[in-house]
Design an enzyme around this catalytic site. Structure first.
Site, PDB file in Angstrom:
ATOM      1  N   ARG A   1       0.844  -1.202   0.000  1.00 47.22           N
ATOM      2  CA  ARG A   1       0.000   0.000   0.000  1.00 47.22           C
ATOM      3  C   ARG A   1       0.878   1.252   0.000  1.00 47.22           C
ATOM      4  O   ARG A   1       0.551   2.268  -0.594  1.00 47.22           O
ATOM      5  CB  ARG A   1      -0.898   0.015   1.242  1.00 47.22           C
ATOM      6  CG  ARG A   1      -1.917  -1.103   1.278  1.00 47.22           C
ATOM      7  CD  ARG A   1      -2.670  -1.101   2.594  1.00 47.22           C
ATOM      8  NE  ARG A   1      -3.663  -2.160   2.661  1.00 47.22           N
ATOM      9  CZ  ARG A   1      -3.457  -3.347   3.216  1.00 47.22           C
ATOM     10  NH1 ARG A   1      -2.288  -3.653   3.736  1.00 47.22           N
ATOM     11  NH2 ARG A   1      -4.426  -4.248   3.241  1.00 47.22           N
TER      12      ARG A   1
ATOM     13  N   HIS B   1      -3.544   0.743   8.822  1.00 48.77           N
ATOM     14  CA  HIS B   1      -4.044  -0.227   7.838  1.00 48.77           C
ATOM     15  C   HIS B   1      -2.844  -0.689   7.032  1.00 48.77           C
ATOM     16  O   HIS B   1      -2.493  -0.118   6.028  1.00 48.77           O
ATOM     17  CB  HIS B   1      -5.068   0.464   6.937  1.00 48.77           C
ATOM     18  CG  HIS B   1      -5.646  -0.443   5.900  1.00 48.77           C
ATOM     19  ND1 HIS B   1      -6.299  -1.613   6.209  1.00 48.77           N
ATOM     20  CD2 HIS B   1      -5.685  -0.357   4.542  1.00 48.77           C
ATOM     21  CE1 HIS B   1      -6.714  -2.187   5.088  1.00 48.77           C
ATOM     22  NE2 HIS B   1      -6.346  -1.447   4.070  1.00 48.77           N
TER      23      HIS B   1
HETATM   24  P1  A3D Z   1      -9.794   2.073  -9.195  1.00 50.80           P
HETATM   25  O1  A3D Z   1     -10.797   1.099  -9.697  1.00 50.80           O
HETATM   26  O2  A3D Z   1      -8.527   2.244  -9.964  1.00 50.80           O
HETATM   27  O3  A3D Z   1     -10.525   3.494  -9.035  1.00 50.80           O
HETATM   28  C1  A3D Z   1      -9.841   4.654  -8.742  1.00 50.80           C
HETATM   29  C2  A3D Z   1     -10.472   5.765  -9.569  1.00 50.80           C
HETATM   30  O4  A3D Z   1      -9.884   6.998  -9.191  1.00 50.80           O
HETATM   31  C3  A3D Z   1     -10.276   5.597 -11.085  1.00 50.80           C
HETATM   32  O5  A3D Z   1     -11.532   5.564 -11.741  1.00 50.80           O
HETATM   33  C4  A3D Z   1      -9.469   6.837 -11.470  1.00 50.80           C
HETATM   34  O6  A3D Z   1      -9.815   7.362 -12.741  1.00 50.80           O
HETATM   35  C5  A3D Z   1      -9.850   7.795 -10.354  1.00 50.80           C
HETATM   36  N1  A3D Z   1      -8.914   8.904 -10.171  1.00 50.80           N
HETATM   37  C6  A3D Z   1      -7.567   8.925 -10.320  1.00 50.80           C
HETATM   38  N2  A3D Z   1      -7.099  10.161 -10.070  1.00 50.80           N
HETATM   39  C7  A3D Z   1      -8.173  10.927  -9.729  1.00 50.80           C
HETATM   40  C8  A3D Z   1      -8.325  12.280  -9.351  1.00 50.80           C
HETATM   41  N3  A3D Z   1      -7.282  13.105  -9.279  1.00 50.80           N
HETATM   42  N4  A3D Z   1      -9.572  12.720  -9.081  1.00 50.80           N
HETATM   43  C9  A3D Z   1     -10.637  11.895  -9.177  1.00 50.80           C
HETATM   44  N5  A3D Z   1     -10.552  10.599  -9.526  1.00 50.80           N
HETATM   45  C10 A3D Z   1      -9.329  10.129  -9.798  1.00 50.80           C
HETATM   46  O7  A3D Z   1      -9.371   1.720  -7.693  1.00 50.80           O
HETATM   47  P2  A3D Z   1     -10.291   1.108  -6.520  1.00 50.80           P
HETATM   48  O8  A3D Z   1     -11.619   1.732  -6.563  1.00 50.80           O
HETATM   49  O9  A3D Z   1     -10.161  -0.380  -6.552  1.00 50.80           O
HETATM   50  O10 A3D Z   1      -9.456   1.602  -5.238  1.00 50.80           O
HETATM   51  C11 A3D Z   1      -9.392   2.968  -4.925  1.00 50.80           C
HETATM   52  C12 A3D Z   1      -8.417   3.233  -3.778  1.00 50.80           C
HETATM   53  O11 A3D Z   1      -8.876   2.557  -2.605  1.00 50.80           O
HETATM   54  C13 A3D Z   1      -6.985   2.730  -4.001  1.00 50.80           C
HETATM   55  O12 A3D Z   1      -6.060   3.694  -3.523  1.00 50.80           O
HETATM   56  C14 A3D Z   1      -6.914   1.473  -3.150  1.00 50.80           C
HETATM   57  O13 A3D Z   1      -5.599   1.171  -2.733  1.00 50.80           O
HETATM   58  C15 A3D Z   1      -7.783   1.880  -1.987  1.00 50.80           C
HETATM   59  N6  A3D Z   1      -8.292   0.777  -1.170  1.00 50.80           N
HETATM   60  C16 A3D Z   1      -8.303   0.967   0.176  1.00 50.80           C
HETATM   61  C17 A3D Z   1      -8.778  -0.018   1.012  1.00 50.80           C
HETATM   62  C18 A3D Z   1      -8.761   0.199   2.493  1.00 50.80           C
HETATM   63  O14 A3D Z   1      -9.196  -0.663   3.237  1.00 50.80           O
HETATM   64  C19 A3D Z   1      -8.254   1.430   3.040  1.00 50.80           C
HETATM   65  C20 A3D Z   1      -9.254  -1.224   0.479  1.00 50.80           C
HETATM   66  C21 A3D Z   1      -9.253  -1.379  -0.903  1.00 50.80           C
HETATM   67  C22 A3D Z   1      -8.754  -0.368  -1.732  1.00 50.80           C
END
Ligand code: A3D
Length: 320
Positions: free
Chosen positions: A89, A176
Site C-alpha cells: 500500500r 491499515h
Molecule cells: P480504481 O478502480 O482504480 O478506481 C480509482 C479511480 O480513481 C479511477 O476511476 C481513477 O480514474 C480515479 N482517479 C484517479 N485520479 C483521480 C483524481 N485526481 N480525481 C478523481 N478521480 C481520480 O481503484 P479502486 O476503486 O479499486 O481503489 C481505490 C483506492 O482505494 C486505491 O487507492 C486502493 O488502494 C484503496 N483501497 C483501500 C482499502 C482500504 O481498506 C483502506 C481497500 C481497498 C482499496
C-alpha cells in the site's frame, strides 16, 4: 424532507460499488465524480437503470467537474490508484498524495460541510493529507480501514467456529498495513472472548494465530487472486456502514482511522481506533487499556504510520 446527497470521488471499482450500495440502501441522491470523463456518467446511468428493478428512488449523476459535488452531506474518496501484485500500500504514496491534494481542494470549495470518508491508500497517511488540504474539522474527516479489517477477521472466525458472522465481533486497531493489530482479547463470539474460546476447545492458539495473520494479509490475498487491482466489494460495504451511521445518527462504535490528539499516546495524526460515529461525525474516541504485548504491537504500528506521514509532509512541501 429533502434527500441527502452522497458524493463519490473516484468512480472506479470501489466507487461504482459504493454507488450501487448507497442506492440499494436509499441513503440519498448520488453523484459520482472522476477525472476520466464518461465513466462516472456511465456508471451513474447504469445504476439508475437498475433502480426500477430494485425499487429504490435516487437521483444518480456523474461528472468530471468538482462543482458536481456541491452541497454533499457525505463525500467518500477512492480517487487514486490501487495496488497490483507485488506492491505494498505504501508504494502508492507519491501518486496518491498528489491526488488527495486535488480532491481536498475540491471538497474545500464545494462540500465544506460534508462528512468525509477516505478509502485511498496508504490510508492513514492519505486521510491526513485530505483533512489538511480540505481544512475540515478532524471530527468530519475519517479513514475507512478498521471496519474492513475487522470484517475480514470476523468472517474468518465465523468460518472457523461455524457460527453466524452476525454473532462474531472483532477488534482491530492501528494502521491499515502489515502492522495492524487484531486484538483477540476484545474479539468475541456472542460476548465470549477468543482466549476463552481457546480454553473451551473451540479452536487452538495456533489456528487463532493463523487467522490473525490471514487478517493482516487479507488485502494482499485478494490482490494476489484478482491480479488487476485490489478488493472492492467489502471495502465499499465497510464505508457505507460508516456513512449510514453518520446520516442516520446511529452512533455505531466502529474502528476507523481517526485524528488523535493525545489518545493512545498519539498526537496530531490519524490511526485506527474505535470511535462513535453519529450526526456530529466522530463523536467519541474509545480508549482501551493495553497489555504490555498489545502496547508494543500498537506502538510498532504507530511508528510505521508516522514514517508515512513524514513522507507525505516532505512530498507536500516539495510540491509547494
Ligand atoms: P480504481 O478502480 O482504480 O478506481 C480509482 C479511480 O480513481 C479511477 O476511476 C481513477 O480514474 C480515479 N482517479 C484517479 N485520479 C483521480 C483524481 N485526481 N480525481 C478523481 N478521480 C481520480 O481503484 P479502486 O476503486 O479499486 O481503489 C481505490 C483506492 O482505494 C486505491 O487507492 C486502493 O488502494 C484503496 N483501497 C483501500 C482499502 C482500504 O481498506 C483502506 C481497500 C481497498 C482499496
Amino acid at each position: 424532507m429533502a434527500r441527502n446527497k452522497i458524493a463519490l470521488i473516484g468512480a472506479g471499482q470501489i466507487g461504482g460499488t459504493l454507488a450501487l450500495l448507497a442506492g440499494l440502501k436509499e441513503l440519498g441522491d448520488i453523484t459520482l465524480f472522476d477525472v476520466v470523463d464518461g465513466v462516472p456518467q456511465g456508471k451513474a446511468l447504469d445504476i439508475a437503470e437498475a433502480s426500477p428493478v430494485e425499487g429504490f428512488d435516487a437521483v444518480l449523476k456523474g461528472g468530471s467537474d468538482y462543482s458536481a459535488i456541491e452541497g454533499a452531506d457525505v463525500v467518500i474518496v477512492t480517487a487514486g490508484v490501487p495496488r497490483k501484485p507485488g506492491m505494498s500500500r505504501d508504494d502508492l504514496i507519491g501518486v496518491n498524495t498528489k491526488v488527495m491534494q486535488a480532491v481536498g481542494a475540491g471538497i474545500k470549495q464545494y462540500a465544506p460541510n460534508a462528512f468525509v470518508i477516505c478509502i485511498t491508500n496508504p490510508l492513514d497517511a492519505m486521510v491526513g493529507v485530505l483533512r489538511e488540504v480540505s481544512g475540515l474539522k478532524p471530527e468530519k474527516v475519517v479513514g475507512m480501514a478498521g471496519v474492513l479489517d475487522s470484517a475480514r477477521f470476523r468472517y474468518f472466525l465465523a468460518e472457523e467456529f461455524k457460527v453466524s458472522v452476525e454473532d462474531v465481533t472483532a477488534f482491530v486497531l492501528g494502521g491499515h498495513g502489515d502492522t495492524m493489530v487484531p486484538l483477540a482479547r476484545y474479539s468475541t463470539v456472542a460476548g465470549i472472548p477468543l482466549p476463552d474460546l481457546v480454553k473451551m476447545g473451540w479452536t487452538s492458539q495456533e489456528k487463532l494465530d493463523q487467522i490473525i495473520q490471514r487478517t493482516r494479509d487479507g488485502g494482499a490475498e485478494i490482490v494476489g487472486l484478482l491480479k488487476t487491482g485490489s478488493a472492492f466489494y467489502a471495502p465499499a460495504s465497510s464505508a457505507i456502514a460508516m456513512a449510514e451511521s453518520y446520516l442516520r445518527d446511529k452512533k455505531r462504535v466502529l474502528p476507523c482511522a481517526a485524528y488523535l490528539t493525545g489518545q493512545y499516546g498519539v498526537s496530531d495524526f490519524y490511526i485506527g481506533v474505535p470511535v462513535v460515529i453519529g450526526a456530529a461525525g466522530v463523536e467519541r474516541i474509545v480508549e482501551v487499556q493495553f497489555t504490555a504485548d498489545e502496547k508494543a504491537a500498537f506502538d510498532k504500528s504507530v511508528a510505521a504510520v508516522k514514517g508515512l506521514v513524514e513522507t507525505t509532509k516532505k512530498l507536500m512541501s516539495s510540491a509547494a
